[in-house]
Every structure is written in structure tokens, then in C-alpha cells.
Design an enzyme around this catalytic site. Structure first.
Site, short mmCIF file in Angstrom:
data_model
loop_
_atom_site.label_atom_id
_atom_site.label_comp_id
_atom_site.label_asym_id
_atom_site.label_seq_id
_atom_site.Cartn_x
_atom_site.Cartn_y
_atom_site.Cartn_z
CE1 TYR A 54 54.50 35.61 138.83
CE2 TYR A 54 56.44 34.21 138.66
CZ TYR A 54 55.13 34.52 138.30
OH TYR A 54 54.48 33.71 137.39
NE ARG A 57 53.67 39.66 136.43
CZ ARG A 57 52.77 38.67 136.40
NH1 ARG A 57 53.17 37.42 136.55
NH2 ARG A 57 51.49 38.93 136.28
CD GLN A 87 41.37 35.07 131.72
OE1 GLN A 87 41.70 34.01 131.23
NE2 GLN A 87 41.10 36.13 130.99
CG ASN A 88 43.59 40.96 135.02
OD1 ASN A 88 44.05 40.35 134.07
ND2 ASN A 88 42.69 41.92 134.88
CB VAL A 89 48.01 37.89 139.43
CG1 VAL A 89 47.67 36.52 138.87
CG2 VAL A 89 49.07 38.58 138.57
CG ASP A 90 45.72 43.73 138.58
OD1 ASP A 90 44.62 44.01 139.06
OD2 ASP A 90 45.89 43.53 137.35
CG HIS A 105 44.94 32.85 136.14
ND1 HIS A 105 44.88 33.49 134.92
CD2 HIS A 105 44.29 31.67 135.98
CE1 HIS A 105 44.22 32.73 134.07
NE2 HIS A 105 43.86 31.62 134.68
CB THR A 176 39.70 38.35 128.27
OG1 THR A 176 40.20 37.10 127.78
CG2 THR A 176 38.23 38.19 128.62
CB SER A 177 40.82 38.21 122.65
OG SER A 177 42.08 37.71 123.06
#
Length: 233
Positions: A54, A57, A87-90, A105, A176-177
Site C-alpha cells: 500500500y 500504491r 470504486q476507486n481508492v484514489d 472501497h 467499469t465493465s
């Protein structure tokens, strides 16, 4: 007319800023063991390895900038009430100027207690350029951990996200798919009669939810096409 627009974003929008995805051909989970590095059990067994992953990241995020799609979504707030569910954590949406962002998330910019993960007293902003180290303590005396929802952990903001989608005048999915659950279930909460769009280069075909218009482009290319369509609504 000021409309309530809800935008659900996934890894594809951040990938165009250089943030690695997880499940694509070159995604992080092709090179790293997800259950070892993104689970409470993995953290208990080898906290140093998890923190190293982490911290890598977090450092990458500190060197990354928002892209055109992030900025266009932020600009959309000048004409509409816009909420981003991601959904992104940035923090690229926030850095681009979006004022209402719900992170399903978690967030790389924050740390929390490893004993009381969702207790607001222990969730803190933590500078991206500083590593989270073994021995660094939360205010309850437990080891600091990233404020990330790991596999098997509760999604604190899922019910809020569902309510937001239910009340949307326009619902947009970008990057996102729709293969990550339970977040991908959100599309089912959109009212059947509102305009609904998916901007993603994937060949969705059978996976395209009923009533959605598919703009088969990347986030950066597709966002301008989307805005032109919104202007005609």
C-alpha cells in the site's frame, strides 16, 4: 435545468492517469496475491508486506494527476447537482474539483485503526509521501492500517450509494465493465425511465444492463461524447 446526476466510476477512469487496474491483463492481481495483500488475514499474517504494497500504491498516487474525464465531471457541477460514487481508492476526483464523492472501497489518502476500522475517531488523513510503518499506532493503540475495504470486509457506504442511484435523474457509469460485486449491483437501483449511460471500451453486449446506452470509448475519449448527449436531453 439543474438535474441530479449520479456518476459511478471504476478503475478505467483512473487507469488513464496511470493508476494500475486490478483485473486487466496487466492488472495488479496478475502480479500480486490479492488474498495475501488485501485481506485482514493477510495483514495479520504479514503486516509488513501489506504495508509495503500500500505504501507503493500511495507513492504512485502522489505522483499522479487527474485526467480530462475527472475535470469534465467536476465542471459538470456548474450546471447540475453531481455526486460521484467510485470504486476507486484514489483522490483524483477530489483533486479535479468534484465536491461530492462517495468512496465505496476506501481511500489511499487515509489510515485507520486495525482494531476499529470504521470508527470515525480513528480515520485520519495521512500524507501520501509518508510511508505507513510497523509500530505506527492509531489513537486506540492498534497498528495503523490503510483505510481500504479489504476482501470480506463490510462496505460502509453501499446503502447510501443505493439511495443516491435510486434518486438520480440521470445515471452514468464510467470506466467499469460491471464485474466487481456488490458495487456492480448499483445499476439495478436506477429508475427504469431515466437516461442511463455506460462509458467503457469493453465489448459489453450481453452484460449491458437494460435501458443503458453504451458509449464504447475510454473515459477520456468518451466523456466529451457523453457531454454532447447530455446537452440534448
Amino acid at each position: 435545468m439543474n438535474q441530479n446526476i449520479v456518476v459511478f466510476t471504476g478503475a478505467g477512469i483512473s487507469a488513464e492517469s496511470g493508476i494500475p487496474t486490478f483485473r486487466d491483463e496487466n492488472g495488479l492481481w496478475k502480479n500480486y496475491d490479492a488474498m495475501r495483500l488485501a485481506s485482514a488475514d493477510g495483514f495479520r499474517d504479514d503486516p509488513e508486506a501489506v504495508l509495503e504494497f500500500y505504501n507503493m500504491r500511495r507513492k504512485k498516487l502522489s505522483e499522479t494527476e487527474p485526467n480530462h474525464a475527472h475535470y469534465v465531471l467536476a465542471e459538470l457541477e456548474k450546471q447540475h447537482d453531481v455526486t460521484i460514487i467510485t470504486q476507486n481508492v484514489d483522490d483524483l476526483h477530489e483533486r479535479a474539483g468534484s465536491s461530492k464523492v462517495v468512496h465505496l472501497h476506501g481511500e489511499l489518502t487515509k489510515v485507520t485503526s486495525s482494531r476499529n476500522r470504521e470508527d470515525d475517531r480513528y480515520i485520519k488523513i495521512f500524507p501520501l509521501n509518508l510511508p505507513i510503518t510497523i509500530g505506527a499506532k492509531a489513537d486506540d493503540g492498534s497498528q495503523l492500517r490503510p483505510y481500504i475495504v479489504w476482501f470480506g470486509e463490510y462496505l460502509r457506504y453501499m446503502e447510501e450509494a443505493q439511495r443516491l442511484v435510486e434518486n438520480a435523474d440521470i445515471f452514468i457509469v464510467i470506466g467499469t465493465s460491471l464485474v466487481v460485486y456488490p458495487a456492480a449491483d448499483l445499476v439495478g437501483y436506477a429508475h427504469p425511465e431515466i437516461p442511463k449511460f455506460i462509458v467503457d471500451p469493453s465489448d459489453l453486449d450481453e452484460k449491458l444492463p437494460l435501458g443503458f446506452k453504451h458509449i464504447k470509448e475510454t473515459a477520456v475519449r468518451g466523456i466529451d461524447l457523453l457531454i454532447e448527449v447530455l446537452k440534448k436531453l
